[in-house]
Scaffold this motif. Structure first.
Motif, PDB file in Angstrom:
ATOM      1  N   GLN A  80       4.894  28.039   7.464  1.00 42.27           N
ATOM      2  CA  GLN A  80       5.906  28.315   8.488  1.00 42.27           C
ATOM      3  C   GLN A  80       5.907  29.800   8.850  1.00 42.27           C
ATOM      4  O   GLN A  80       5.961  30.189  10.011  1.00 42.27           O
ATOM      5  CB  GLN A  80       7.272  27.913   7.944  1.00 42.27           C
ATOM      6  CG  GLN A  80       8.353  27.873   8.991  1.00 42.27           C
ATOM      7  CD  GLN A  80       9.673  27.457   8.382  1.00 42.27           C
ATOM      8  OE1 GLN A  80      10.031  27.926   7.306  1.00 42.27           O
ATOM      9  NE2 GLN A  80      10.390  26.602   9.053  1.00 42.27           N
ATOM     10  N   GLU A 127       5.030  31.473  12.390  1.00 43.79           N
ATOM     11  CA  GLU A 127       5.991  32.371  13.034  1.00 43.79           C
ATOM     12  C   GLU A 127       5.328  33.682  13.440  1.00 43.79           C
ATOM     13  O   GLU A 127       5.508  34.174  14.554  1.00 43.79           O
ATOM     14  CB  GLU A 127       7.074  32.671  12.003  1.00 43.79           C
ATOM     15  CG  GLU A 127       8.412  33.088  12.519  1.00 43.79           C
ATOM     16  CD  GLU A 127       9.310  33.395  11.347  1.00 43.79           C
ATOM     17  OE1 GLU A 127       9.673  32.455  10.628  1.00 43.79           O
ATOM     18  OE2 GLU A 127       9.585  34.587  11.133  1.00 43.79           O
ATOM     19  N   GLU A 165      15.652  33.685  16.262  1.00 43.93           N
ATOM     20  CA  GLU A 165      15.298  32.487  16.997  1.00 43.93           C
ATOM     21  C   GLU A 165      16.416  31.983  17.891  1.00 43.93           C
ATOM     22  O   GLU A 165      16.176  31.253  18.841  1.00 43.93           O
ATOM     23  CB  GLU A 165      14.934  31.367  16.005  1.00 43.93           C
ATOM     24  CG  GLU A 165      13.530  31.473  15.477  1.00 43.93           C
ATOM     25  CD  GLU A 165      12.488  31.342  16.569  1.00 43.93           C
ATOM     26  OE1 GLU A 165      11.589  32.183  16.622  1.00 43.93           O
ATOM     27  OE2 GLU A 165      12.583  30.418  17.393  1.00 43.93           O
TER      28      GLU A 165
END
Lengths: 206, 322
Positions: free
Chosen positions: A104, A108, B158
């Protein structure tokens, strides 16, 4: 505690650098500098406006080029990511959580690289960017002991932290470290800071 | 001599040669270095060789999209605006360009693409008006989500959304960046000496849209206008290097002057009208043919609007099968 040591400790801590003072936790270099300034310790007060502008600009250069290049080499280069970064990132966790988190994180970082236009860069181009950045830093440093006057500032701390990390972190290839080492004044700058501020700890191996 | 490279970039408005920061940077650098480029100002990124703007198509049919790549290419072709810079000045350039990208660019993205009022009233409207059908329906929205994602990745958050706190933070960073640039520029004409360099191109590209575009939420513009030397710097470059584009468009919002303001749009509008009329005519004709209101005789075509006649329908069906 000198700011250079602060920055050094926080860089070596690995992730988000932070200091714990009383019941306050302040993280990342910028806020830490502000915090210590509020307490009355500041390294850049003696600089004039133009010099302060240059200092801030060079700090951004380090964030923009060096930090991004470090992330790129760690996570966007498949060999380094597979052999070093992912295992290191997943080590505190048990399988399969560690694996999932590591992938992950890699995904990212890759997304970020794409967003800033570094997605299509090759490793060679990134090494060249590091070279350019080191060249700029080297030229700015010249033959002076520190970047501004004869006194260390936040910029010295930041540069030391990053260069030291590059020189001492083991990667699949030593190319990154070699590029930094090719600038002798940067190398002696790092050694000098280590000897002046960390003299009781042997940190740099030849 | 080899044919000049082709540069595709966004069209201009508000007195600027182009509305996009990256395009402005490349255009300014090309002017400073005296690089002969064949300029293609378009409003359709799909027609650009790289799929995005700016894009430089070189003689070797290579496509470059990032401003820094384009500048490096021009330098290799001996169009170097940084020739006179000392080593230290070159290093300073790099540092200040990084400062622009880290501190000013997020605020630029926010003010043009994320801030709701600005986006709806100015940005989206401009792109929708200047793009051709049918891109104008979905492309501005897609561009906005890409810019929002870029901002999110830059800030490392995010779930970033437009809001007062974010706006305050970004604008504070941008104001600090502008102050630093102003301090560095001082009372000089350009950042390094009397001739402009790549740093001047970058600063111009980032500041000119803020200075010239009138936005509903214009806090950045207010701050920039309070820094006289930076405003003069931008105006100076426009005057010296982009004299033709530097004219303010007359009454850009007034509908009373559509000729002058919409001069570039007239062909598009006429084409749109013509196409719509053609489409409508074609639809009506095909409907008439299919339902049998019109019959096709051998050799020539009659567009008769007669009520459906059983005999005619029978004849038409035979011809349709044949």
């Amino acid at each position: 505690m000198s700011l250079a040591a602060e920055a050094f400790v926080s860089q070596m801590a690995g992730k988000i650098p932070f200091i714990h003072v009383g019941n306050q936790v302040v993280s990342e270099l910028g806020p830490i500098v502000q915090f210590t300034k509020a307490k009355g310790h500041s390294l850049s007060d003696s600089l004039d406006d133009v010099q302060r502008a240059e200092m801030k600009a060079y700090m951004e250069l380090v964030y923009n080029m060096l930090l991004t290049s470090e992330l790129f080499v760690q996570w966007c280069d498949d060999t380094t990511a597979g052999e070093i970064s992912r295992p290191r990132y997943s080590s505190p966790y048990s399988w399969p959580l560690g694996n999932i988190l590591a992938y992950q994180k890699q995904w990212e970082v890759r997304r970020k690289m794409n967003a800033i236009g570094w997605g299509r860069k090759t490793l060679e181009q990134v090494y060249e960017d590091v070279n350019q950045c080191c060249q700029a830093l080297s030229q700015r440093l010249g033959t002076q002991p520190y970047f501004f006057n004869k006194q260390a500032t936040e910029l010295d701390a930041l540069v030391f932290g990053h260069l030291f990390t590059i020189l001492t972190t083991r990667l699949t290839s030593t190319e990154l470290a070699e590029r930094v080492k090719s600038y002798s004044n940067l190398l002696s700058f790092c050694r000098r800071i280590e000897q002046t501020y960390f003299e009781d700890k042997k940190l740099m191996k030849d | 001599m080899a044919a000049p490279d082709e540069l595709f970039c966004w069209e201009g408005d508000w007195g600027l040669p182009s509305v996009s920061t990256d395009c402005l940077v490349v255009l300014a650098y090309a002017q400073f270095a005296g690089a002969p480029l064949k300029l293609r100002k378009i409003c359709n990124p799909w027609r650009s060789p790289g799929g995005s703007l700016p894009a430089l198509r070189t003689n070797q049919n290579e496509t470059l999209s990032r401003p820094s790549d384009i500048i490096i290419h021009l330098r290799k072709q001996k169009f170097n605006a940084d020739f006179d810079l000392s080593a230290k000045e070159g290093a300073d350039s790099l540092a200040f360009i990084s400062l622009l990208e880290e501190k000013l660019m997020p605020a630029l993205i926010y003010t043009f693409w994320v801030e709701p009022k600005n986006f709806v009233e100015v940005t989206r409207r401009w792109y929708a008006e200047h793009m051709m059908f049918p891109l104008n329906f979905f492309l501005p929205g897609r561009m906005q989500s890409r810019q929002l994602e870029k901002l999110r990745l830059l800030r490392g958050d995010e779930h970033l959304e437009a809001g007062e706190e974010l706006e305050k933070e970004l604008y504070r960073d941008a104001a600090e960046c502008m102050n630093l640039l102003s301090q560095r520029l001082g009372s000089h004409k350009f950042f390094f000496g009397d001739s402009p360099s790549s740093l001047d191109a970058y600063v111009f590209g980032h500041l000119a849209p803020i200075l010239k575009c009138r936005l509903p939420n214009g806090k950045l513009q207010q701050h920039l206008k309070s820094l006289d030397n930076l405003s003069d710097f931008c105006s100076n470059i426009l005057l010296l290097y982009f004299p033709r584009d530097g004219r303010e468009p007359p009454a850009q919002k007034a509908a009373a002057a559509p000729e002058a303001g919409d001069f570039d749009n007239v062909p598009n509008k006429r084409r749109k009208q013509f196409l719509s009329a053609l489409f409508a005519l074609g639809a009506m004709l095909s409907y008439a043919l299919l339902t049998g209101m019109v019959s096709i005789q051998h050799g020539h075509q009659e567009a008769l609007e007669e009520p459906p006649d059983p005999e005619h329908i029978g004849a038409h069906e035979e011809e349709g099968d044949g």
